[in-house]
Design an enzyme around this catalytic site. Structure first.
Site, PDB file in Angstrom:
ATOM      1  N   TYR A 103      57.421  -0.674 -17.819  1.00  0.00           N
ATOM      2  CA  TYR A 103      56.100  -0.596 -17.181  1.00  0.00           C
ATOM      3  C   TYR A 103      54.992  -0.877 -18.206  1.00  0.00           C
ATOM      4  O   TYR A 103      54.105  -1.694 -17.968  1.00  0.00           O
ATOM      5  CB  TYR A 103      55.923   0.795 -16.557  1.00  0.00           C
ATOM      6  N   LYS A 110      52.313  -3.988 -18.205  1.00  0.00           N
ATOM      7  CA  LYS A 110      50.856  -3.758 -18.143  1.00  0.00           C
ATOM      8  C   LYS A 110      50.179  -4.406 -19.357  1.00  0.00           C
ATOM      9  O   LYS A 110      49.087  -4.959 -19.245  1.00  0.00           O
ATOM     10  CB  LYS A 110      50.549  -2.253 -18.082  1.00  0.00           C
ATOM     11  N   ASP A 144      50.773 -10.199  -1.049  1.00  0.00           N
ATOM     12  CA  ASP A 144      51.895  -9.639  -1.796  1.00  0.00           C
ATOM     13  C   ASP A 144      51.762 -10.144  -3.230  1.00  0.00           C
ATOM     14  O   ASP A 144      51.969 -11.334  -3.505  1.00  0.00           O
ATOM     15  CB  ASP A 144      53.223 -10.082  -1.180  1.00  0.00           C
ATOM     16  N   LEU A 145      51.404  -9.251  -4.125  1.00  0.00           N
ATOM     17  CA  LEU A 145      51.106  -9.675  -5.496  1.00  0.00           C
ATOM     18  C   LEU A 145      52.353 -10.020  -6.308  1.00  0.00           C
ATOM     19  O   LEU A 145      52.242 -10.454  -7.445  1.00  0.00           O
ATOM     20  CB  LEU A 145      50.263  -8.611  -6.212  1.00  0.00           C
ATOM     21  N   GLN A 176      45.554   5.180  -5.215  1.00  0.00           N
ATOM     22  CA  GLN A 176      44.630   6.251  -5.649  1.00  0.00           C
ATOM     23  C   GLN A 176      43.261   5.677  -6.039  1.00  0.00           C
ATOM     24  O   GLN A 176      42.214   6.110  -5.557  1.00  0.00           O
ATOM     25  CB  GLN A 176      45.211   6.988  -6.855  1.00  0.00           C
ATOM     26  N   ASP A 218      47.560   4.023 -20.646  1.00  0.00           N
ATOM     27  CA  ASP A 218      47.847   4.605 -21.962  1.00  0.00           C
ATOM     28  C   ASP A 218      49.279   4.286 -22.412  1.00  0.00           C
ATOM     29  O   ASP A 218      49.591   4.410 -23.598  1.00  0.00           O
ATOM     30  CB  ASP A 218      47.646   6.128 -21.921  1.00  0.00           C
TER      31      ASP A 218
HETATM   32  N1  NAP Z   1      48.997   6.378 -11.655  1.00  0.00           N
HETATM   33  C1  NAP Z   1      48.831   6.618 -12.956  1.00  0.00           C
HETATM   34  O1  NAP Z   1      49.170   7.694 -13.462  1.00  0.00           O
HETATM   35  C2  NAP Z   1      48.204   5.580 -13.850  1.00  0.00           C
HETATM   36  C3  NAP Z   1      48.084   5.860 -15.214  1.00  0.00           C
HETATM   37  C4  NAP Z   1      47.500   4.907 -16.049  1.00  0.00           C
HETATM   38  C5  NAP Z   1      47.057   3.708 -15.524  1.00  0.00           C
HETATM   39  N2  NAP Z   1      47.224   3.447 -14.186  1.00  0.00           N
HETATM   40  C6  NAP Z   1      46.745   2.152 -13.688  1.00  0.00           C
HETATM   41  O2  NAP Z   1      45.613   2.408 -12.859  1.00  0.00           O
HETATM   42  C7  NAP Z   1      45.570   1.447 -11.808  1.00  0.00           C
HETATM   43  C8  NAP Z   1      45.489   2.149 -10.469  1.00  0.00           C
HETATM   44  O3  NAP Z   1      46.671   2.938 -10.309  1.00  0.00           O
HETATM   45  P1  NAP Z   1      46.902   3.857  -9.016  1.00  0.00           P
HETATM   46  O4  NAP Z   1      47.474   5.148  -9.496  1.00  0.00           O
HETATM   47  O5  NAP Z   1      45.689   3.842  -8.150  1.00  0.00           O
HETATM   48  O6  NAP Z   1      48.091   3.051  -8.307  1.00  0.00           O
HETATM   49  P2  NAP Z   1      48.811   3.405  -6.928  1.00  0.00           P
HETATM   50  O7  NAP Z   1      48.209   4.602  -6.297  1.00  0.00           O
HETATM   51  O8  NAP Z   1      50.278   3.372  -7.202  1.00  0.00           O
HETATM   52  O9  NAP Z   1      48.419   2.154  -6.029  1.00  0.00           O
HETATM   53  C9  NAP Z   1      48.936   0.888  -6.337  1.00  0.00           C
HETATM   54  C10 NAP Z   1      48.343  -0.109  -5.394  1.00  0.00           C
HETATM   55  O10 NAP Z   1      48.969  -1.378  -5.672  1.00  0.00           O
HETATM   56  C11 NAP Z   1      49.435  -1.913  -4.469  1.00  0.00           C
HETATM   57  N3  NAP Z   1      50.590  -2.773  -4.688  1.00  0.00           N
HETATM   58  C12 NAP Z   1      51.751  -2.471  -5.319  1.00  0.00           C
HETATM   59  N4  NAP Z   1      52.594  -3.522  -5.268  1.00  0.00           N
HETATM   60  C13 NAP Z   1      51.930  -4.501  -4.586  1.00  0.00           C
HETATM   61  C14 NAP Z   1      52.250  -5.830  -4.213  1.00  0.00           C
HETATM   62  N5  NAP Z   1      53.440  -6.397  -4.495  1.00  0.00           N
HETATM   63  N6  NAP Z   1      51.339  -6.547  -3.519  1.00  0.00           N
HETATM   64  C15 NAP Z   1      50.130  -6.016  -3.209  1.00  0.00           C
HETATM   65  N7  NAP Z   1      49.770  -4.767  -3.523  1.00  0.00           N
HETATM   66  C16 NAP Z   1      50.655  -4.020  -4.228  1.00  0.00           C
HETATM   67  C17 NAP Z   1      49.808  -0.709  -3.624  1.00  0.00           C
HETATM   68  O11 NAP Z   1      49.908  -1.066  -2.280  1.00  0.00           O
HETATM   69  P3  NAP Z   1      51.166  -0.535  -1.401  1.00  0.00           P
HETATM   70  O12 NAP Z   1      51.081   0.957  -1.383  1.00  0.00           O
HETATM   71  O13 NAP Z   1      50.957  -1.197  -0.087  1.00  0.00           O
HETATM   72  O14 NAP Z   1      52.401  -1.022  -2.133  1.00  0.00           O
HETATM   73  C18 NAP Z   1      48.600   0.180  -3.928  1.00  0.00           C
HETATM   74  O15 NAP Z   1      47.460  -0.226  -3.202  1.00  0.00           O
HETATM   75  C19 NAP Z   1      46.798   0.563 -11.999  1.00  0.00           C
HETATM   76  O16 NAP Z   1      46.446  -0.584 -12.721  1.00  0.00           O
HETATM   77  C20 NAP Z   1      47.733   1.419 -12.817  1.00  0.00           C
HETATM   78  O17 NAP Z   1      48.641   0.647 -13.572  1.00  0.00           O
HETATM   79  C21 NAP Z   1      47.754   4.362 -13.343  1.00  0.00           C
END
Ligand code: NAP
Length: 285
Positions: free
Chosen positions: A124, A128, A35-36, A11, A101
């Site tokens: 989780y 984080k 691959d992280l 996202q 959060d």
């Molecule tokens: N989503 C929420 O509600 C939320 C709330 C609070 C904070 N956050 C934080 O905001 C940030 C952005 O979140 P988001 O919602 O944009 O996340 P997201 O849509 O779930 O995207 C996660 C990204 O991480 C990549 N990823 C996951 N595992 C991986 C691995 N082993 N190696 C390389 N890439 C990997 C995914 O790639 P693939 O799809 O290829 O796996 C994707 O590009 C993150 O730090 C998250 O913790 C999110």
């Protein structure tokens, strides 16, 4: 500015892919190139691309699944950011990283400031928090945006789930006693661009943690109500339930509103109201 971003397909990554380019030279890395969960590759990649700034938009975000995959979640959310920060410190470049959060336990009743006591209740949240702490330990030149309840027209999220379930004609029972601030990934992207601009200007006052969510607050039930109102869907059988009626493997904070005052004071970013953001997002679906 030459920028290396880990994670384009998520996202936030999708927002950065649209908002960052302009006069920057941006490279995005995703699986399978990186691959992280194997953090030893990270420093080689940073050396290879030789960026002036690294942004980590990637994370293990499966909150419930993390309860049974703690090691994988820790590798991606803590070990990989630690390796990024170490490599950035050696190369003398800053790192922008993101957190959640869910580092808070949700027992507050006023918005959490950046220095409020952290006490994550889920795997989780703990991974984080470990990532935040590792980044801060490895380099002073870090910016960490803590955000919440992230959604977008791209990717998997609560908004998409509500619209899908409604289209299936199923009744919806949604939790009404968890309070937070839904945040459109594009608005977090805009805040991130402000940070990039400040770093490019050489500002030294922009390091540390920023809270960055859309303004205002609601419950998941209130969020669902607004989604259907904005989307013009009035046929949904929607009702509120307490958390105890919707048990999940990972506990969620009851209250996780974040105080975004530092974001405004330092970066002059005023996060839009969550209802305004939702309308802009739904218009892009
Ligand atoms: N989503 C929420 O509600 C939320 C709330 C609070 C904070 N956050 C934080 O905001 C940030 C952005 O979140 P988001 O919602 O944009 O996340 P997201 O849509 O779930 O995207 C996660 C990204 O991480 C990549 N990823 C996951 N595992 C991986 C691995 N082993 N190696 C390389 N890439 C990997 C995914 O790639 P693939 O799809 O290829 O796996 C994707 O590009 C993150 O730090 C998250 O913790 C999110």
């Amino acid at each position: 500015m030459r920028i290396l971003v880990f994670g384009r397909v998520g996202q936030l990554g999708s927002a950065l892919a649209e908002l960052l380019p302009g006069h920057h030279e941006v490279t995005f890395l995703d699986q399978p190139e990186v691959d992280l969960s194997q953090s030893e590759n990270v420093s080689n990649l940073i050396a290879e691309y030789a960026p002036a700034l690294v942004i980590n938009a990637a994370a293990y975000t499966a909150v419930d699944k993390a309860e049974t995959e703690p090691q994988l979640a820790h590798s991606v959310n803590a070990d990989a950011p630690a390796a990024m920060a170490r490599s950035c410190q050696i190369r003398g470049v800053p790192l922008i990283h993101y957190s959640t959060d869910y580092v808070f336990d949700g027992s507050a009743s006023v918005p959490y400031t950046e220095d409020a006591v952290v006490a994550p209740a889920s795997v989780y949240g703990r991974t984080k928090l470990a990532g935040e702490q590792a980044v801060a330990r490895e380099t002073d030149h870090h910016i960490i945006f803590r955000t919440a309840w992230l959604y977008s027209h791209i990717g998997h999220n609560f908004l998409k789930t509500m619209l899908r379930v409604a289209s299936e004609g199923k009744p919806l029972r949604v939790v009404d006693d968890q309070i937070g601030s839904p945040t459109f990934a594009w608005d977090l992207g805009i805040a991130s661009v402000a940070a990039v601009d400040a770093l490019e200007e050489g500002r030294e006052d922009v390091y540390g943690i920023f809270h960055a969510t859309n303004s205002g607050l609601t419950s998941w039930y209130g969020f669902a109500q607004k989604i259907f109102e904005v989307a013009g869907i009035d046929t949904v059988d929607l009702s509120p339930i307490p958390t105890e009626s919707y048990p999940t493997p990972a506990p969620r904070p009851a209250y996780s509103v974040l105080d975004c005052d530092r974001l405004y004071r330092v970066l002059k970013v005023e996060m839009p109201d969550w209802q305004d953001a939702l309308a802009r997002c739904i218009a892009r679906l």
